[in-house]
Design a protein around this motif. Structure first.
Motif, mmCIF file in Angstrom:
data_model
loop_
_atom_site.group_PDB
_atom_site.id
_atom_site.type_symbol
_atom_site.label_atom_id
_atom_site.label_comp_id
_atom_site.label_asym_id
_atom_site.label_seq_id
_atom_site.Cartn_x
_atom_site.Cartn_y
_atom_site.Cartn_z
ATOM 1 N N ARG A 1 16.968 -27.510 5.577
ATOM 2 C CA ARG A 1 17.266 -28.115 6.887
ATOM 3 C C ARG A 1 18.450 -27.418 7.558
ATOM 4 O O ARG A 1 19.346 -28.053 8.104
ATOM 5 N N GLY A 2 18.476 -26.095 7.466
ATOM 6 C CA GLY A 2 19.513 -25.298 8.123
ATOM 7 C C GLY A 2 20.825 -25.210 7.374
ATOM 8 O O GLY A 2 21.734 -24.511 7.809
ATOM 9 N N GLU A 3 20.957 -25.893 6.256
ATOM 10 C CA GLU A 3 22.193 -25.882 5.477
ATOM 11 C C GLU A 3 22.065 -24.909 4.303
ATOM 12 O O GLU A 3 21.104 -24.964 3.542
ATOM 13 N N ARG A 4 23.043 -24.014 4.173
ATOM 14 C CA ARG A 4 23.029 -23.037 3.083
ATOM 15 C C ARG A 4 23.223 -23.750 1.740
ATOM 16 O O ARG A 4 24.165 -24.514 1.577
ATOM 17 N N CYS A 5 22.329 -23.463 0.805
ATOM 18 C CA CYS A 5 22.387 -24.076 -0.524
ATOM 19 C C CYS A 5 22.778 -23.081 -1.605
ATOM 20 O O CYS A 5 23.438 -23.457 -2.577
ATOM 21 N N PRO B 1 0.819 -1.222 0.000
ATOM 22 C CA PRO B 1 0.000 0.000 0.000
ATOM 23 C C PRO B 1 0.853 1.272 0.000
ATOM 24 O O PRO B 1 0.513 2.250 -0.657
ATOM 25 N N ARG B 2 1.974 1.245 0.719
ATOM 26 C CA ARG B 2 2.850 2.425 0.785
ATOM 27 C C ARG B 2 3.471 2.723 -0.582
ATOM 28 O O ARG B 2 3.569 3.881 -0.987
ATOM 29 N N LEU B 3 3.919 1.668 -1.264
ATOM 30 C CA LEU B 3 4.491 1.868 -2.596
ATOM 31 C C LEU B 3 3.429 2.328 -3.580
ATOM 32 O O LEU B 3 3.659 3.217 -4.404
ATOM 33 N N ASN B 4 2.233 1.732 -3.489
ATOM 34 C CA ASN B 4 1.152 2.101 -4.413
ATOM 35 C C ASN B 4 0.712 3.552 -4.246
ATOM 36 O O ASN B 4 0.400 4.218 -5.236
ATOM 37 N N GLU B 5 0.704 4.059 -3.022
ATOM 38 C CA GLU B 5 0.286 5.446 -2.808
ATOM 39 C C GLU B 5 1.237 6.426 -3.496
ATOM 40 O O GLU B 5 0.828 7.514 -3.894
ATOM 41 N N LYS B 6 2.490 6.039 -3.645
ATOM 42 C CA LYS B 6 3.478 6.883 -4.328
ATOM 43 C C LYS B 6 3.620 6.514 -5.807
ATOM 44 O O LYS B 6 4.370 7.176 -6.530
ATOM 45 N N ARG B 7 2.944 5.424 -6.206
ATOM 46 C CA ARG B 7 3.033 4.903 -7.587
ATOM 47 C C ARG B 7 4.436 4.379 -7.900
ATOM 48 O O ARG B 7 4.893 4.423 -9.023
ATOM 49 N N TRP B 8 5.124 3.882 -6.871
ATOM 50 C CA TRP B 8 6.466 3.339 -7.031
ATOM 51 C C TRP B 8 6.381 1.832 -7.189
ATOM 52 O O TRP B 8 5.520 1.187 -6.590
ATOM 53 N N TYR B 9 7.305 1.281 -7.942
ATOM 54 C CA TYR B 9 7.392 -0.171 -8.064
ATOM 55 C C TYR B 9 8.852 -0.584 -8.188
ATOM 56 O O TYR B 9 9.682 0.162 -8.694
ATOM 57 N N PRO B 10 9.164 -1.808 -7.681
ATOM 58 C CA PRO B 10 10.554 -2.260 -7.692
ATOM 59 C C PRO B 10 10.918 -2.965 -8.999
ATOM 60 O O PRO B 10 10.077 -3.626 -9.610
ATOM 61 N N VAL B 11 12.168 -2.811 -9.396
ATOM 62 C CA VAL B 11 12.732 -3.570 -10.515
ATOM 63 C C VAL B 11 14.124 -4.037 -10.096
ATOM 64 O O VAL B 11 14.772 -3.414 -9.258
ATOM 65 N N VAL B 12 14.563 -5.118 -10.691
ATOM 66 C CA VAL B 12 15.909 -5.615 -10.430
ATOM 67 C C VAL B 12 16.865 -4.925 -11.384
ATOM 68 O O VAL B 12 16.689 -4.986 -12.601
ATOM 69 N N ALA B 13 17.872 -4.257 -10.836
ATOM 70 C CA ALA B 13 18.894 -3.613 -11.661
ATOM 71 C C ALA B 13 20.008 -4.602 -12.003
ATOM 72 O O ALA B 13 20.584 -4.555 -13.086
ATOM 73 N N ALA B 14 20.309 -5.503 -11.056
ATOM 74 C CA ALA B 14 21.330 -6.531 -11.277
ATOM 75 C C ALA B 14 21.179 -7.587 -10.192
ATOM 76 O O ALA B 14 20.654 -7.321 -9.113
ATOM 77 N N SER B 15 21.653 -8.788 -10.510
ATOM 78 C CA SER B 15 21.664 -9.852 -9.508
ATOM 79 C C SER B 15 22.814 -10.799 -9.800
ATOM 80 O O SER B 15 23.300 -10.880 -10.938
ATOM 81 N N THR B 16 23.238 -11.499 -8.757
ATOM 82 C CA THR B 16 24.285 -12.505 -8.894
ATOM 83 C C THR B 16 23.956 -13.655 -7.955
ATOM 84 O O THR B 16 23.304 -13.461 -6.930
ATOM 85 N N MET B 17 24.403 -14.848 -8.321
ATOM 86 C CA MET B 17 24.108 -16.053 -7.539
ATOM 87 C C MET B 17 25.381 -16.839 -7.272
ATOM 88 O O MET B 17 26.285 -16.875 -8.106
ATOM 89 N N THR B 18 25.402 -17.487 -6.124
ATOM 90 C CA THR B 18 26.440 -18.455 -5.781
ATOM 91 C C THR B 18 25.719 -19.711 -5.305
ATOM 92 O O THR B 18 24.837 -19.633 -4.449
ATOM 93 N N TYR B 19 26.080 -20.853 -5.880
ATOM 94 C CA TYR B 19 25.429 -22.119 -5.556
ATOM 95 C C TYR B 19 26.388 -23.014 -4.788
ATOM 96 O O TYR B 19 27.548 -23.137 -5.147
ATOM 97 N N ARG B 20 25.882 -23.655 -3.732
ATOM 98 C CA ARG B 20 26.690 -24.577 -2.921
ATOM 99 C C ARG B 20 26.162 -26.004 -2.994
ATOM 100 O O ARG B 20 26.927 -26.939 -3.072
ATOM 101 N N ARG B 21 24.863 -26.167 -2.849
ATOM 102 C CA ARG B 21 24.219 -27.478 -2.806
ATOM 103 C C ARG B 21 23.015 -27.469 -3.732
ATOM 104 O O ARG B 21 22.295 -26.483 -3.799
ATOM 105 N N SER B 22 22.779 -28.581 -4.408
ATOM 106 C CA SER B 22 21.617 -28.697 -5.294
ATOM 107 C C SER B 22 20.335 -28.853 -4.488
ATOM 108 O O SER B 22 20.320 -29.493 -3.436
#
Length: 177
Positions: free
Chosen positions: A118-122, A67-88
């Motif tokens: 199960r508590g393990e970072r993937c 509601p707060r974003l809508n009142e200002k007519r703001w919306y999010p977009v992804v400018a960039a992202s990166t991933m690191t994988y440890r476990r499948s």
């Protein structure tokens, strides 16, 4: 396709606001579906990004932010992202995605999204998010968005070095940073 529907539901009918603090982590729990898998029978790398979209929508909902974003007519977009994988992640796995803001500069808000089973970072994703104004596409300064979502002005925590180096390398960081 199923994760796109999940995102649509998370955005159009967000979970109830928990009144989360802007700097507190938000947790989303998902189950790995058959449609999430690639030919090697583990989660496809693109699906991680879709799951992160759902988790970020839940984070905004937990802030009571839609509601707060809508009142200002703001919306999010992804400018960039990166991933690191440890476990499948595999079919049927229950995965928790912890989403938290790690800081912001004049241009973008930086989020860390950690996948755990199960508590393990993937896996770990880092996202630079920008906010735009609906209709004009005008960029909104990140500190203004954070202040509006928090209800008061906040100073950014110190952005972790690895995130700052990445942001500079992909040219999303504020050029004065």
């Amino acid at each position: 396709m199923s994760r796109q529907l999940h995102l649509l539901l998370a955005t159009a009918r967000p979970r109830r606001s928990l009144g989360l603090d802007v700097l507190a982590p938000s947790t989303t729990t998902l189950r790995v579906l058959p449609t999430d898998l690639d030919l090697y029978l583990h989660v496809n790398n693109g699906t991680y990004l879709q799951m992160m979209d759902v988790a970020r929508s839940n984070y905004i909902a937990d802030l009571g932010g839609f509601p707060r974003l809508n009142e200002k007519r703001w919306y999010p977009v992804v400018a960039a992202s990166t991933m690191t994988y440890r476990r499948s992640l595999r079919l049927g796995d229950r995965v928790e995605i912890s989403t938290r803001v790690v800081g912001w500069d004049e241009r973008v808000v930086y989020l860390e999204q950690v996948f755990s089973r199960r508590g393990e970072r993937c896996a770990r994703g880092v996202v630079a998010g920008r906010f735009l104004t609906r209709g004009s596409g005008e960029r909104v300064p990140a500190p203004e968005v954070v202040a509006h979502l928090a209800g008061s002005e906040l100073a950014s925590p110190e952005i972790p070095d690895d995130v700052l180096r990445w942001a500079r390398a992909v040219d999303v960081a504020h050029r004065g940073a």
